[in-house]
Design an enzyme around this catalytic site. Structure first.
Site, PDB file in Angstrom:
ATOM      1  N   TYR A  58      -1.234  -4.183  -8.959  1.00  0.00           N
ATOM      2  CA  TYR A  58      -0.747  -2.823  -8.802  1.00  0.00           C
ATOM      3  C   TYR A  58      -0.781  -2.120 -10.152  1.00  0.00           C
ATOM      4  O   TYR A  58      -0.016  -2.418 -11.057  1.00  0.00           O
ATOM      5  CB  TYR A  58       0.676  -2.801  -8.243  1.00  0.00           C
ATOM      6  CG  TYR A  58       0.840  -3.436  -6.882  1.00  0.00           C
ATOM      7  CD1 TYR A  58      -0.246  -3.598  -6.019  1.00  0.00           C
ATOM      8  CD2 TYR A  58       2.077  -3.878  -6.443  1.00  0.00           C
ATOM      9  CE1 TYR A  58      -0.089  -4.171  -4.764  1.00  0.00           C
ATOM     10  CE2 TYR A  58       2.244  -4.455  -5.192  1.00  0.00           C
ATOM     11  CZ  TYR A  58       1.154  -4.604  -4.366  1.00  0.00           C
ATOM     12  OH  TYR A  58       1.323  -5.186  -3.136  1.00  0.00           O
ATOM     13  N   PRO A 219       7.151  -1.317   6.553  1.00  0.00           N
ATOM     14  CA  PRO A 219       8.046  -1.152   7.711  1.00  0.00           C
ATOM     15  C   PRO A 219       8.253   0.300   8.112  1.00  0.00           C
ATOM     16  O   PRO A 219       8.750   0.571   9.213  1.00  0.00           O
ATOM     17  CB  PRO A 219       9.353  -1.787   7.235  1.00  0.00           C
ATOM     18  CG  PRO A 219       9.336  -1.568   5.753  1.00  0.00           C
ATOM     19  CD  PRO A 219       7.890  -1.745   5.347  1.00  0.00           C
ATOM     20  N   GLY A 221       5.637   2.404   8.162  1.00  0.00           N
ATOM     21  CA  GLY A 221       4.331   2.917   8.558  1.00  0.00           C
ATOM     22  C   GLY A 221       3.671   3.778   7.507  1.00  0.00           C
ATOM     23  O   GLY A 221       3.174   4.866   7.820  1.00  0.00           O
ATOM     24  N   GLY A 223       4.937   5.586   5.402  1.00  0.00           N
ATOM     25  CA  GLY A 223       5.640   6.855   5.298  1.00  0.00           C
ATOM     26  C   GLY A 223       5.680   7.663   6.570  1.00  0.00           C
ATOM     27  O   GLY A 223       6.499   8.578   6.705  1.00  0.00           O
ATOM     28  N   PHE A 224       4.822   7.339   7.533  1.00  0.00           N
ATOM     29  CA  PHE A 224       4.750   8.146   8.754  1.00  0.00           C
ATOM     30  C   PHE A 224       6.044   8.090   9.552  1.00  0.00           C
ATOM     31  O   PHE A 224       6.484   9.100  10.126  1.00  0.00           O
ATOM     32  CB  PHE A 224       3.584   7.692   9.628  1.00  0.00           C
ATOM     33  CG  PHE A 224       3.364   8.556  10.837  1.00  0.00           C
ATOM     34  CD1 PHE A 224       2.680   9.756  10.728  1.00  0.00           C
ATOM     35  CD2 PHE A 224       3.858   8.194  12.084  1.00  0.00           C
ATOM     36  CE1 PHE A 224       2.482  10.572  11.841  1.00  0.00           C
ATOM     37  CE2 PHE A 224       3.664   8.994  13.193  1.00  0.00           C
ATOM     38  CZ  PHE A 224       2.974  10.188  13.070  1.00  0.00           C
TER      39      PHE A 224
END
Length: 332
Positions: A58, A219, A221, A223-224
């Site tokens: 990262y 968990p 999604g 951010g969705f």
């Protein structure tokens, strides 16, 4: 704050972890700010989210350095999880599972994190050129050397890898069964959310049968499931969602009923309860060794996420969430 244990070593962590990746890599580069990220990690620890999940890739490397700045002050408060096995090039990512590389990578991660021991060292991806047992054996040597407390594996999990008649996590389970013969697996990390429940079919039962912890990646999604993203809003070119098959304008519009269901459940629990907390509470309800690891770039989101551990879903809530339509993507 509720605590949970992972693996045969009974490593204790907070009920909700913190995925540190979005602070340095893969999501909305213009919003990645060092000072704000530091405040976010501190806020997560204050709220009881002790598990800090990062990886050497990262950034690359910058995310571990960020976490290391926090650990300098608060090592006793944190459960440190990082990963090995992937190298980032200019336009590509490649696996490296050679034992010598694993040993060097661990030492480099320890330096960046500024700690003497990594609580959970995860194999990010197996190297197709190296028997996974060799890679895992090198990681096990790190436990014997006192540099690592426990080992974990990230799921292969690519939908594109599914063969006719096989299941999404069959490849991961085969790898797990091989490495389990070398050294115990303490945790498995794989995507699990209201709109990606595939792990419930085989992977999570495999973990539960062996006392292996499960770290639920994405968990919310990507951010969705927070309900804050709008169809057609667009993403920066370096944001992984710009190429994600569930984040085209058409698919985001099509999947709004999923968010609407989360919002209805949140409203039943009164002001201050959010769709994100409902989504995390659903994940927490999948097992006593399941620890969701949502990413967050802001302190208020990290605190909100940690608060999901206090949310008790009712039977009616769970029935409504179970009845939501399956999520769609441009692969469908």
């Amino acid at each position: 704050m509720e605590r949970r244990t992972i693996g045969a070593a009974a490593l204790e962590v907070g009920a909700v972890g913190l995925g540190c990746m979005p602070m340095s890599w893969a999501y909305t580069g213009s919003q990645q700010r060092g000072d704000r990220s530091l405040r976010t990690v501190h806020a997560a620890l204050d709220a009881g989210s002790s598990l800090l999940d990062t990886a050497d890739m990262y950034g690359p490397f910058t995310n571990e350095l960020l976490v290391g700045r926090v650990l300098k002050e608060r090592r006793r408060d944190a459960f440190v999880s990082t990963k090995v096995g992937l190298l980032v090039g200019d336009q590509h990512v490649v696996a490296n599972g050679r034992p010598g590389y694993v040993r060097r990578a661990c030492d480099a991660s320890l330096r960046r994190l500024g700690t003497d021991v990594i609580d959970l060292y995860q194999l990010h991806r197996a190297d197709p050129e190296i028997p996974v047992e060799e890679t895992w054996g090198a990681m096990a040597e790190l436990v014997s050397a006192g540099k690592v407390r426990a080992l974990g594996m990230c799921a292969v999990g690519a939908r594109a890898s599914r063969r006719g008649g096989s299941h999404l996590h069959d490849g991961t389970i085969r790898q797990l069964e091989r490495v389990q013969q070398v050294f115990p697996v303490s945790a498995v990390q794989a995507e699990l959310s209201v709109w990606s429940p595939d792990a419930l079919e085989r992977l999570l039962p495999w973990c539960e049968a062996r006392g292996v912890g499960f770290l639920a990646a994405m968990p919310l999604g990507n951010g969705f499931l927070t309900g804050t993203l709008k169809p057609g809003q667009g993403f920066e070119p370096d944001d992984v969602r710009a190429r994600h098959p569930r984040f085209t304008a058409e698919m985001m519009a099509s999947n709004q009923p999923v968010v609407a269901g989360l919002r209805r459940v949140a409203e039943r629990h009164g002001p201050g309860t959010t769709p994100a907390q409902v989504a995390l509470a659903w994940v927490l309800g999948q097992g006593r060794k399941v620890v969701p690891v949502p990413g967050a770039k802001r302190a208020e989101w990290a605190v909100q996420n940690a608060g999901a551990a206090e949310l008790e879903l009712t039977d009616d809530d769970r029935a409504e969430l179970a009845g939501l339509p399956p999520a769609r993507g441009s692969w469908d």
